[in-house]
Design an enzyme around this catalytic site. Structure first.
Site, PDB file in Angstrom:
ATOM      1  N   ARG A 124      23.853 -20.883  34.068  1.00 52.27           N
ATOM      2  CA  ARG A 124      23.374 -21.587  35.248  1.00 52.27           C
ATOM      3  C   ARG A 124      24.374 -22.670  35.639  1.00 52.27           C
ATOM      4  NH1 ARG A 124      19.896 -24.707  34.056  1.00 52.27           N
ATOM      5  NH2 ARG A 124      19.592 -24.224  31.862  1.00 52.27           N
ATOM      6  N   GLY A 266      22.026 -14.727  35.346  1.00 50.75           N
ATOM      7  CA  GLY A 266      20.782 -15.338  34.836  1.00 50.75           C
ATOM      8  C   GLY A 266      20.005 -16.128  35.863  1.00 50.75           C
ATOM      9  N   SER A 316      17.146 -25.508  27.055  1.00 50.41           N
ATOM     10  CA  SER A 316      17.809 -24.206  26.986  1.00 50.41           C
ATOM     11  C   SER A 316      18.608 -24.071  25.687  1.00 50.41           C
ATOM     12  CB  SER A 316      18.750 -24.066  28.176  1.00 50.41           C
ATOM     13  OG  SER A 316      18.010 -24.253  29.364  1.00 50.41           O
ATOM     14  N   ALA A 317      18.484 -22.881  25.086  1.00 50.26           N
ATOM     15  CA  ALA A 317      19.197 -22.551  23.841  1.00 50.26           C
ATOM     16  C   ALA A 317      18.871 -23.508  22.698  1.00 50.26           C
ATOM     17  CB  ALA A 317      20.704 -22.467  24.075  1.00 50.26           C
ATOM     18  N   CYS A 318      17.616 -23.983  22.649  1.00 50.31           N
ATOM     19  CA  CYS A 318      17.186 -24.877  21.567  1.00 50.31           C
ATOM     20  C   CYS A 318      16.060 -24.283  20.735  1.00 50.31           C
ATOM     21  CB  CYS A 318      16.767 -26.222  22.124  1.00 50.31           C
ATOM     22  SG  CYS A 318      18.168 -27.198  22.683  1.00 50.31           S
ATOM     23  N   ASP A 341       9.733 -18.507  27.467  1.00 53.12           N
ATOM     24  CA  ASP A 341      10.533 -19.376  28.344  1.00 53.12           C
ATOM     25  C   ASP A 341       9.712 -20.178  29.353  1.00 53.12           C
ATOM     26  OD1 ASP A 341      13.272 -20.221  28.872  1.00 53.12           O
ATOM     27  OD2 ASP A 341      13.082 -19.236  30.808  1.00 53.12           O
ATOM     28  N   ASN A 430      26.676 -18.164  25.456  1.00 52.79           N
ATOM     29  CA  ASN A 430      25.444 -17.987  26.243  1.00 52.79           C
ATOM     30  C   ASN A 430      25.227 -16.511  26.585  1.00 52.79           C
ATOM     31  OD1 ASN A 430      23.105 -19.025  27.633  1.00 52.79           O
ATOM     32  ND2 ASN A 430      24.188 -18.745  29.580  1.00 52.79           N
TER      33      ASN A 430
HETATM   34  P1  GTP Z   1      16.663 -20.531  26.825  1.00 54.14           P
HETATM   35  O1  GTP Z   1      16.423 -19.074  26.860  1.00 54.14           O
HETATM   36  O2  GTP Z   1      18.059 -20.923  27.167  1.00 54.14           O
HETATM   37  O3  GTP Z   1      15.679 -21.345  27.581  1.00 54.14           O
HETATM   38  O4  GTP Z   1      16.607 -21.024  25.323  1.00 54.14           O
HETATM   39  P2  GTP Z   1      15.639 -20.847  24.091  1.00 54.14           P
HETATM   40  O5  GTP Z   1      14.995 -22.185  23.842  1.00 54.14           O
HETATM   41  O6  GTP Z   1      14.778 -19.662  24.156  1.00 54.14           O
HETATM   42  O7  GTP Z   1      16.743 -20.678  22.992  1.00 54.14           O
HETATM   43  P3  GTP Z   1      16.818 -19.739  21.748  1.00 54.14           P
HETATM   44  O8  GTP Z   1      15.545 -19.603  20.982  1.00 54.14           O
HETATM   45  O9  GTP Z   1      17.420 -18.470  22.181  1.00 54.14           O
HETATM   46  O10 GTP Z   1      17.848 -20.634  20.943  1.00 54.14           O
HETATM   47  C1  GTP Z   1      18.892 -20.097  20.332  1.00 54.14           C
HETATM   48  C2  GTP Z   1      19.707 -21.077  19.540  1.00 54.14           C
HETATM   49  O11 GTP Z   1      18.921 -21.985  18.782  1.00 54.14           O
HETATM   50  C3  GTP Z   1      20.490 -20.257  18.550  1.00 54.14           C
HETATM   51  O12 GTP Z   1      21.758 -20.802  18.453  1.00 54.14           O
HETATM   52  C4  GTP Z   1      19.700 -20.417  17.277  1.00 54.14           C
HETATM   53  O13 GTP Z   1      20.511 -20.225  16.156  1.00 54.14           O
HETATM   54  C5  GTP Z   1      19.198 -21.848  17.400  1.00 54.14           C
HETATM   55  N1  GTP Z   1      17.945 -22.078  16.651  1.00 54.14           N
HETATM   56  C6  GTP Z   1      16.716 -21.612  16.947  1.00 54.14           C
HETATM   57  N2  GTP Z   1      15.801 -22.014  16.053  1.00 54.14           N
HETATM   58  C7  GTP Z   1      16.468 -22.776  15.154  1.00 54.14           C
HETATM   59  C8  GTP Z   1      16.079 -23.503  14.000  1.00 54.14           C
HETATM   60  O14 GTP Z   1      14.923 -23.536  13.596  1.00 54.14           O
HETATM   61  N3  GTP Z   1      17.059 -24.184  13.332  1.00 54.14           N
HETATM   62  C9  GTP Z   1      18.355 -24.182  13.757  1.00 54.14           C
HETATM   63  N4  GTP Z   1      19.238 -24.868  13.064  1.00 54.14           N
HETATM   64  N5  GTP Z   1      18.764 -23.505  14.846  1.00 54.14           N
HETATM   65  C10 GTP Z   1      17.836 -22.826  15.539  1.00 54.14           C
HETATM   66  C1  SPV Z   2      17.850 -21.276  30.351  1.00 52.08           C
HETATM   67  O1  SPV Z   2      19.031 -21.620  30.540  1.00 52.08           O
HETATM   68  O2  SPV Z   2      16.947 -22.102  30.115  1.00 52.08           O
HETATM   69  C2  SPV Z   2      17.492 -19.851  30.358  1.00 52.08           C
HETATM   70  C3  SPV Z   2      18.483 -18.892  30.818  1.00 52.08           C
HETATM   71  O3  SPV Z   2      16.367 -19.520  30.023  1.00 52.08           O
HETATM   72  S1  SPV Z   2      18.599 -18.792  32.553  1.00 52.08           S
HETATM   73  O4  SPV Z   2      17.640 -17.799  33.012  1.00 52.08           O
HETATM   74  O5  SPV Z   2      19.968 -18.346  32.875  1.00 52.08           O
HETATM   75  O6  SPV Z   2      18.306 -20.063  33.146  1.00 52.08           O
HETATM   76 MN    MN Z   3      15.055 -21.261  29.595  1.00 54.44          MN
END
Ligand code: GTP
Ligand code: SPV
Ligand code: MN
Length: 651
Positions: A124, A266, A316-318, A341, A430
């Site tokens: 994004r 995305g 995001s990605a957390c 999400d 990503n």
């Molecule tokens: P968006 O789709 O971007 O909204 O993100 P999301 O919150 O769904 O992210 P996602 O679950 O895909 O997060 C992925 C990242 O978080 C990866 O790098 C994982 O390794 C890390 N991660 C997820 N859970 C944990 C955890 O419990 N501990 C640690 N250390 N890392 C984690």
């Molecule tokens: C985010 O970035 O929080 C996502 C991926 O879930 S996107 O749909 O590209 O925004």
């Molecule tokens: Mn998201």
């Protein structure tokens, strides 16, 4: 298959007719039956398996939207998507033929495909995302604002002729189950077949949806152009998009309208997701008294068979997808998925808060996903999956960092280059997989419940290497809203910026998704308490899986072990365990957090549940500075919470 190419021509729109006259159909539906004269206009009839239909819809608003957009965008073809298997097959064949997609080895990964985006179009683009409300005030301090008239003028000239040489796909889609009273409809126009294929997994899409949009019903018009018209003889790149300064991801909240230009990736391009279900929906939610949130939804069953539902907002990605697909390491505890999400939350007839996932699929982060960390994601993406920007193995399968150790000795990286243990990642950080949610083996049976599911607790979280303990509970709803407002996280690769790793405030994990003034959004959250009894609202928790030690290593093992924290949260919601009343919130007594069989030292556990007043006084200073941006619009309740916290920390 029941597909129909062109609607009845609206007599209002002559330009559309002239385009239609030029159509020589070579693309998807070759069984053209012929041209017919209809009310003086040319109508093209195609054979469909459901018989001949001369239109997908009689909805005048949809017909006008499509015909006016067609006149502006000037595509060569118009295709109304029916969402069928056949249609998807035709599109993918076309994309493979054009060198835009790679079919993965069908014995290893049936019906799955790899796409490589342009290296400039990988996430994004927050600095090219705009809220074009009538006044700047209404967009607030967290959004980029542009005057809607000026923005429309700029974008109209970019849109003009931007689909030359391309097909315009009309995607009727629904956010939410069709039989839900809370379903909302959208019509996305796009020139990207990749977007069509993704929307087919991420939303309920196609014939049934357009049939469900009755003539009196409203829909959100969503316009998307890749921003790469094809003049005669021009080469088509494998990922058409526009340069960064011509990308616009824009929202007109008063009109409930979305215009996106120049990106195919995305959340910039799958407009049902962030643009509709968060930015526009948050405005609808404010006006209609509900909440549109960046949240996962899970169902937890304890060893006695008792069920509770939770939502979790992490940036995001957390870790939302990971938590949504958690496999419990504690015997007898079970986690099932309802969403990863987005959640739409409303107070139900019984006064409790209900959550519904408006989406139909996952667009999950690939790197870091493995049999060890997220075992459920593996079968989920074992077939019928679209991969974007991951690496390709010599056997025709996918790979990304974290999937296996060591990495295969040879790969083709996400840019299409040979990769041999090179220091640069083979998959983009990503990179993502798109699948239907129904492929998830841990899907809760009630995932399509029309009213949603009643929520017992809300989790807020983010990546914080210190300050925020493993878990804490708010003293009240208002204190919980304070938690949400002060959320912060280290920036990940899910957004394009130069500040990776830097901690930034990300209130409610919604910083890039609140479609109006964030101060008003906080007030809206606070107001939920006035619409029901406080005791019926979910309890609010803050969690942090990401604390680090002196050696920069995560202290908490995370992933499946997070069930231990969920267990404490579950038991707090049930009133089964007491808690330490600390300045910052309620924290677990060590004895109540099950850390059995973990190799954590006492020192580490203490550290995870520690409240350090010195660090927290600094945090308070930082919150004070951050709050200043909301000026007069910051609700007094939150200022009060901040000054109460300050006072408690000084005690
Ligand atoms: P968006 O789709 O971007 O909204 O993100 P999301 O919150 O769904 O992210 P996602 O679950 O895909 O997060 C992925 C990242 O978080 C990866 O790098 C994982 O390794 C890390 N991660 C997820 N859970 C944990 C955890 O419990 N501990 C640690 N250390 N890392 C984690
Ligand atoms: C985010 O970035 O929080 C996502 C991926 O879930 S996107 O749909 O590209 O925004
Ligand atoms: Mn998201």
């Amino acid at each position: 298959m029941n597909s129909l190419i062109l609607p009845n021509f609206s007599p209002k729109c002559k330009s559309y007719v002239s385009i239609a006259k030029d159509v020589s159909w070579r693309g998807l539906h070759t069984k053209r039956k012929g041209f017919q004269k209809h009310n003086g206009y040319v109508k093209i009839v195609f054979v469909t398996t459901k018989g001949e239909m001369n239109r997908m819809t009689t909805h005048q608003g949809i017909l006008d939207f499509v015909s006016e957009a067609t006149a502006l965008l000037q595509p060569t073809h118009v295709h109304w998507c029916d969402g069928s298997e056949k249609e998807a097959e035709t599109l993918i064949d076309l994309l493979i033929q054009e060198g835009k997609a790679i079919r993965l080895n069908p014995t290893l990964r049936p019906n799955s495909f790899l796409f490589r985006s342009d290296p400039s179009d990988v996430a994004r683009v927050e600095n090219r995302t705009f809220i074009a409300s009538k006044t700047k005030r209404d967009a607030g301090p967290t959004n980029n604002w542009m005057d809607p008239k000026e923005l429309k003028a700029t974008m109209t000239s970019l849109y003009r002729g931007s689909m030359k040489g391309r097909t315009l796909y009309v995607i009727p889609f629904a956010m939410g189950p069709l039989r839900s009273p809370f379903v909302k409809y959208g019509i996305q126009l796009t020139d990207s077949p990749y977007v069509v294929l993704n929307m087919r997994y991420m939303t309920r899409m196609g014939f049934e949806v357009i049939q469900a949009i009755q003539p009196h019903m409203s829909f959100v018009p969503c316009l998307h152009s890749s921003g790469y018209p094809l003049e005669v003889g021009q080469m088509d790149p494998s990922w058409p998009c526009a340069p960064i300064d011509q990308k616009y991801i824009t929202h007109f909240p008063e009109e409930r309208l979305i215009w996106s230009y120049g990106s195919g990736y995305g959340g910039n391009a799958l407009l049902g997701k962030k643009c509709f279900s968060l930015r526009i929906a948050s405005v609808l939610a404010r006006d209609e008294g509900w909440l549109a949130e960046h949240m996962l939804i899970i169902k937890i069953t304890n060893p006695e068979g008792k069920v509770k539902y939770f939502t979790g907002a992490f940036p995001s990605a957390c870790g939302k997808t990971n938590l949504a697909m958690l496999i419990s390491t504690l015997p007898g505890w079970k986690v099932e998925t309802l969403g990863d999400d987005i959640a739409w939350l409303r107070i139900g007839k019984d006064g409790r808060l209900y959550a519904m996932n408006p989406e139909f699929g996952f667009f999950g982060v690939a790197p870091g996903t493995s049999e060890k960390t997220t075992p459920i994601a593996m079968p989920t993406s074992s077939k019928d999956t679209i991969f974007t920007n991951v690496a390709l193995t010599d056997g025709g399968d996918v790979w990304w960092e974290g999937l296996t150790k060591p990495a295969p000795s040879h790969l083709v990286d996400w840019k299409g280059q040979d990769w041999k243990n090179s220091p640069t990642p083979a998959a983009h950080p990503n990179s993502r997989f798109t699948v239907k949610i129904s492929q998830c083996p841990a899907l809760a049976s009630e995932w399509e419940s029309p009213e949603g599911v009643p929520i017992s607790g809300i989790l807020f979280g983010g990546r914080r290497s210190d300050t925020i303990p493993l878990v804490m509970e708010s003293h009240s709803w208002q204190h919980g809203v304070f938690f949400g407002s002060i959320m912060a996280s280290e920036i990940t690769a899910a957004q394009i910026t130069n500040d990776y790793g830097k901690v930034r405030r990300d209130p409610f994990a919604m910083l890039p998704f609140i479609g109006y003034h964030a101060g008003d959004y906080f007030a809206h959250w606070l107001s939920m308490e006035r619409h029901t009894e406080a005791a019926l609202l979910p309890k609010i928790f803050m969690v942090n899986w990401f604390q680090k030690d002196e050696n920069n290593q995560y202290i908490w093992p995370g992933f499946g072990e997070n069930i231990r924290v969920i267990k404490w949260i579950f038991e707090r919601c049930d009133g089964q365990v007491s808690a330490r009343d600390e300045a910052i919130g309620y924290l677990p007594y060590q004895k109540d957090l099950d850390t059995s069989h973990l190799s954590l030292t006492n020192h580490q556990i203490t550290r995870l549940l520690d409240v350090n007043p010195i660090i927290w006084r600094k945090e308070v200073d930082s919150i004070e500075t951050y709050y200043q941006m909301f000026e007069e619009e910051l609700p007094n309740e939150l200022l009060q919470e901040l000054s109460d916290l300050k006072a408690r920390l000084l005690k």
